[in-house]
Design a protein around this motif. Structure first.
Motif, PDB file in Angstrom:
ATOM      1  N   PRO A   1       0.796  -1.236   0.000  1.00 27.78           N
ATOM      2  CA  PRO A   1       0.000   0.000   0.000  1.00 27.78           C
ATOM      3  C   PRO A   1       0.827   1.284   0.000  1.00 27.78           C
ATOM      4  O   PRO A   1       0.452   2.253  -0.668  1.00 27.78           O
ATOM      5  CB  PRO A   1      -0.847  -0.114   1.272  1.00 27.78           C
ATOM      6  N   ASP A   2       1.925   1.300   0.742  1.00 30.27           N
ATOM      7  CA  ASP A   2       2.727   2.526   0.790  1.00 30.27           C
ATOM      8  C   ASP A   2       3.319   2.857  -0.580  1.00 30.27           C
ATOM      9  O   ASP A   2       3.332   4.025  -0.997  1.00 30.27           O
ATOM     10  CB  ASP A   2       3.844   2.386   1.829  1.00 30.27           C
ATOM     11  N   GLN A   3       3.799   1.838  -1.279  1.00 26.13           N
ATOM     12  CA  GLN A   3       4.341   2.069  -2.621  1.00 26.13           C
ATOM     13  C   GLN A   3       3.239   2.497  -3.586  1.00 26.13           C
ATOM     14  O   GLN A   3       3.441   3.372  -4.433  1.00 26.13           O
ATOM     15  CB  GLN A   3       5.023   0.797  -3.132  1.00 26.13           C
ATOM     16  N   ALA A   4       2.074   1.900  -3.441  1.00 27.86           N
ATOM     17  CA  ALA A   4       0.944   2.270  -4.300  1.00 27.86           C
ATOM     18  C   ALA A   4       0.577   3.734  -4.110  1.00 27.86           C
ATOM     19  O   ALA A   4       0.434   4.491  -5.081  1.00 27.86           O
ATOM     20  CB  ALA A   4      -0.259   1.380  -3.990  1.00 27.86           C
ATOM     21  N   LEU A   5       0.431   4.160  -2.872  1.00 22.32           N
ATOM     22  CA  LEU A   5       0.061   5.552  -2.598  1.00 22.32           C
ATOM     23  C   LEU A   5       1.138   6.515  -3.081  1.00 22.32           C
ATOM     24  O   LEU A   5       0.834   7.607  -3.570  1.00 22.32           O
ATOM     25  CB  LEU A   5      -0.190   5.745  -1.096  1.00 22.32           C
ATOM     26  N   SER A   6       2.395   6.109  -2.947  1.00 21.09           N
ATOM     27  CA  SER A   6       3.503   6.978  -3.355  1.00 21.09           C
ATOM     28  C   SER A   6       3.475   7.272  -4.850  1.00 21.09           C
ATOM     29  O   SER A   6       3.594   8.427  -5.269  1.00 21.09           O
ATOM     30  CB  SER A   6       4.830   6.326  -2.965  1.00 21.09           C
TER      31      SER A   6
END
Length: 219
Positions: A93-98
Motif C-alpha cells: 500500500p505505501d508504494q501504491a500511494l507513493s
C-alpha cells in the motif's frame, strides 16, 4: 552430368543479392519503427501481464519503462497509474500511494487524476483506513462528476460507511448508485448491501423488502 562452374558462381551471386535486398528492406522497417517510442510496446506487454495477474512481471516492466524516461508527462501518468494498481494487488500500500500521489501532484495535467484518486481510495479501504479512503473518494466525486470511476467511488464510499457501522449514510449512497446507474454491473451487489445495511441497523422489514427486491429478478 558435368557441373557448370560458371552457373554455380552465378547462382551464388544471385543468392547474395537477394539476401542483401532482404536485409535492406528489414533495416528500413527497423529504422521506421524507431520513430515510435519503444515504451508503447513495453506498455502493452505490462498491461497484458497485469491482465493475466502477473503483477510482479508487470511491475518490473513498468519500472524499466520509467528508467527509459518517456518524453511526455502523460506517459509518466499512465505508468504511475498501472504501477499503483500493481502495488495494490501485490499488497504494497505505501508504494501504491507513493506512485499514485505523483499523478495527483502534477498540476499541469489532470488526465488519470480521477483514476488515481479512486485507486488511492481502494488502497486505503483495503488496509481498513476508511476515513482516508472516503477522503480520496470524495476528491473524485467532487472534482470529476463525469468520470467513469464516479459510480464506483460512490459505491466504495458507501461501503466505507458500512464497514464503520454508519448504516444510514451507507444506505443513502448505495441507493444513489442504484437510482443513477440502474444498468451498472454494481447494482446487484449494491442492492444486497442495502438489505444488509437495513438488517444491521435493525430495520428488518425494510431489509426483507430490499432482499425480496434483490432476489425477484433471479428466479
Amino acid at each position: 552430368m558435368a557441373i557448370n562452374q560458371n552457373g554455380i558462381e552465378m547462382y551464388k551471386r544471385m543468392q547474395l543479392v537477394i539476401i542483401l535486398c532482404i536485409f535492406a528492406v528489414m533495416t528500413s522497417f527497423c529504422l521506421a519503427a524507431e520513430d515510435v517510442p519503444s515504451y508503447h510496446q513495453e506498455l502493452f506487454f505490462a498491461k497484458k501481464a497485469m491482465k493475466e495477474g502477473l503483477y510482479k512481471v508487470a511491475e518490473k516492466k513498468l519500472l524499466s519503462i520509467l528508467a527509459g524516461a518517456p518524453e511526455e508527462k502523460r506517459d509518466f501518468a499512465i505508468i504511475y497509474l498501472l504501477l499503483g494498481q500493481c502495488y495494490y494487488y501485490l499488497k504494497a500500500p505505501d508504494q501504491a500511494l507513493s506512485v499514485l500521489q505523483k499523478i495527483v501532484d502534477d498540476s499541469y495535467r489532470t488526465q488519470y487524476r480521477d483514476a488515481a484518486f479512486y485507486w488511492m481510495g481502494e488502497v486505503c479501504f483495503k488496509r481498513k483506513d476508511f476515513a482516508l479512503a472516503r477522503k480520496y473518494f470524495d476528491e473524485l466525486i467532487a472534482g470529476f462528476p463525469q468520470s467513469e470511476y464516479y459510480p464506483y467511488a460512490v459505491f466504495s464510499k458507501a461501503w466505507c460507511f458500512y464497514e464503520e457501522s454508519a448504516y444510514d449514510p451507507a444506505i443513502l449512497l448505495f441507493k444513489e448508485v442504484v437510482e443513477k446507474y440502474p444498468y451498472s454491473p454494481l447494482v446487484p451487489q449494491t442492492k444486497l448491501k442495502i438489505a444488509e445495511s437495513y438488517y444491521h441497523s435493525k430495520q428488518f422489514r425494510r431489509g426483507l423488502s430490499e432482499l425480496v427486491s434483490f432476489i425477484r429478478p433471479y428466479p
